[in-house]
Design a protein around this motif. Structure first.
Motif, PDB file in Angstrom:
ATOM      1  N   LYS A   1     -90.991  45.907 -70.087  1.00  0.00           N
ATOM      2  CA  LYS A   1     -90.251  45.093 -71.053  1.00  0.00           C
ATOM      3  C   LYS A   1     -91.115  44.614 -72.215  1.00  0.00           C
ATOM      4  O   LYS A   1     -90.967  43.506 -72.720  1.00  0.00           O
TER       5      LYS A   1
ATOM      6  N   ASP B   1     -94.251  43.802 -72.317  1.00  0.00           N
ATOM      7  CA  ASP B   1     -95.182  42.713 -71.987  1.00  0.00           C
ATOM      8  C   ASP B   1     -96.581  43.293 -71.822  1.00  0.00           C
ATOM      9  O   ASP B   1     -96.873  43.961 -70.818  1.00  0.00           O
TER      10      ASP B   1
ATOM     11  N   LYS C   1     -99.357  41.893 -71.094  1.00  0.00           N
ATOM     12  CA  LYS C   1    -100.071  41.326 -69.942  1.00  0.00           C
ATOM     13  C   LYS C   1     -99.779  42.137 -68.692  1.00  0.00           C
ATOM     14  O   LYS C   1    -100.680  42.405 -67.882  1.00  0.00           O
ATOM     15  N   ARG C   2     -98.541  42.560 -68.525  1.00  0.00           N
ATOM     16  CA  ARG C   2     -98.181  43.394 -67.373  1.00  0.00           C
ATOM     17  C   ARG C   2     -98.835  44.765 -67.478  1.00  0.00           C
ATOM     18  O   ARG C   2     -99.213  45.364 -66.462  1.00  0.00           O
TER      19      ARG C   2
END
Length: 301
Positions: A274, A276, A278-279
């Motif tokens: 999505k 992100d 950080k992910r």
């Protein structure tokens, strides 16, 4: 070191994706918490056109304060350019970036030859411009760039990259024949591009060993052609790169530098993660820990 991190401290992450819209300090804190030992900044966070010398130095000192070394700065300008003024601006930007980085002890920048086919407005070599003329323009620009980078006390690490003039071992040989003895000439080894070209990974690492100053960690699946159609850069371990072969060859070559993830599994990033970043870096660290089993003991030192 983050609880989920690795004991190997030379893993880095190229701060691209949506990290480019985050404050540098937040990016550094995130990567350090995830266990990375290095960060590779881009012009999004280290740009002499819009940042003062103090601001640029501050990015590097902040990174080190968070426990991250800056492995290199990715500049990646397209040097196959028909506009002489624009080409000069790209060379100047590269040299200014190298100068600012070297002033804080980071003596490596990441560069390409061009054409950057993923960027709007690139020159279509073969139709808009002959291959010979493209090489002539690029080699002249590359020499001027190298001279400026050398004067700054730094090196420009060429990343042979799909779609560009230098995209595999053999095309990289044109630059090796011209610049092998230039003090600023270096290689950023990204295995995905060589695997896409079906190059012999172990052999070419041995051949390029004297010039390899930085390594990207990225996989590839498919055949040479158009990114997203004939080939993709999938998650680490899903593609053609033989990590055991690569790590063994780097060990034999005596490489002990940084190895930085360049996350380009874009569809997975959009649909599953999505958007992100950080992910993306967290997932990448999990994959790095998994492929550490293929690393010879010498490479860990």
């Amino acid at each position: 070191m983050g609880a989920q991190g690795s004991d190997f401290r030379r893993w880095g992450f190229l701060a691209c994706l949506d990290y480019e819209s985050w404050p540098a300090e937040k990016v550094a804190e995130t990567l350090a918490e995830q266990g990375y030992g290095a960060v590779e900044w881009t012009l999004a966070h280290f740009d002499p056109r819009r940042m003062s010398d103090d601001d640029l130095a501050g990015v590097i000192s902040m990174s080190r304060g968070k426990g991250l070394e800056v492995s290199e700065i990715a500049v990646q300008q397209d040097l196959v350019c028909l506009d002489a003024d624009e080409l000069k601006a790209r060379i100047d930007l590269t040299v200014r970036t190298a100068t600012a980085a070297a002033a804080s002890g980071v003596k490596l920048i990441n560069v390409l030859t061009g054409p950057n086919r993923w960027e709007a407005g690139h020159v279509d070599v073969g139709s808009a411009l002959s291959e010979g003329r493209a090489w002539s323009i690029m080699l002249d620009a590359y020499e001027r760039m190298l001279d400026g980078v050398a004067a700054a006390g730094a090196q420009a690490a060429l990343e042979p990259c799909w779609g560009t003039l230098a995209h595999d071992f053999h095309s990289t040989g044109v630059l090796l024949r011209r610049f092998a003895n230039h003090p600023a000439f270096a290689i950023n080894f990204d295995p995905s591009h060589f695997a896409l070209a079906r190059d012999d990974m172990g052999w070419i690492i041995g051949e390029l060993a004297p010039f390899i100053r930085h390594v990207h960690i990225k996989d590839v699946a498919g055949m040479p052609g158009r990114e997203g159609r004939e080939f993709i850069f999938p998650l680490i371990g899903e593609g053609r790169v033989d990590w055991s072969e690569m790590f063994d060859a780097l060990d034999r070559a005596g490489y002990r530098g940084f190895m930085s993830v360049e996350f380009e599994a874009y569809q997975y990033y959009r649909t599953i993660l999505k958007g992100d970043p950080k992910r993306a870096s967290e997932l990448s660290m999990q994959q790095l820990r998994a492929i550490e089993e293929f690393m010879p003991e010498g490479l860990r030192k």
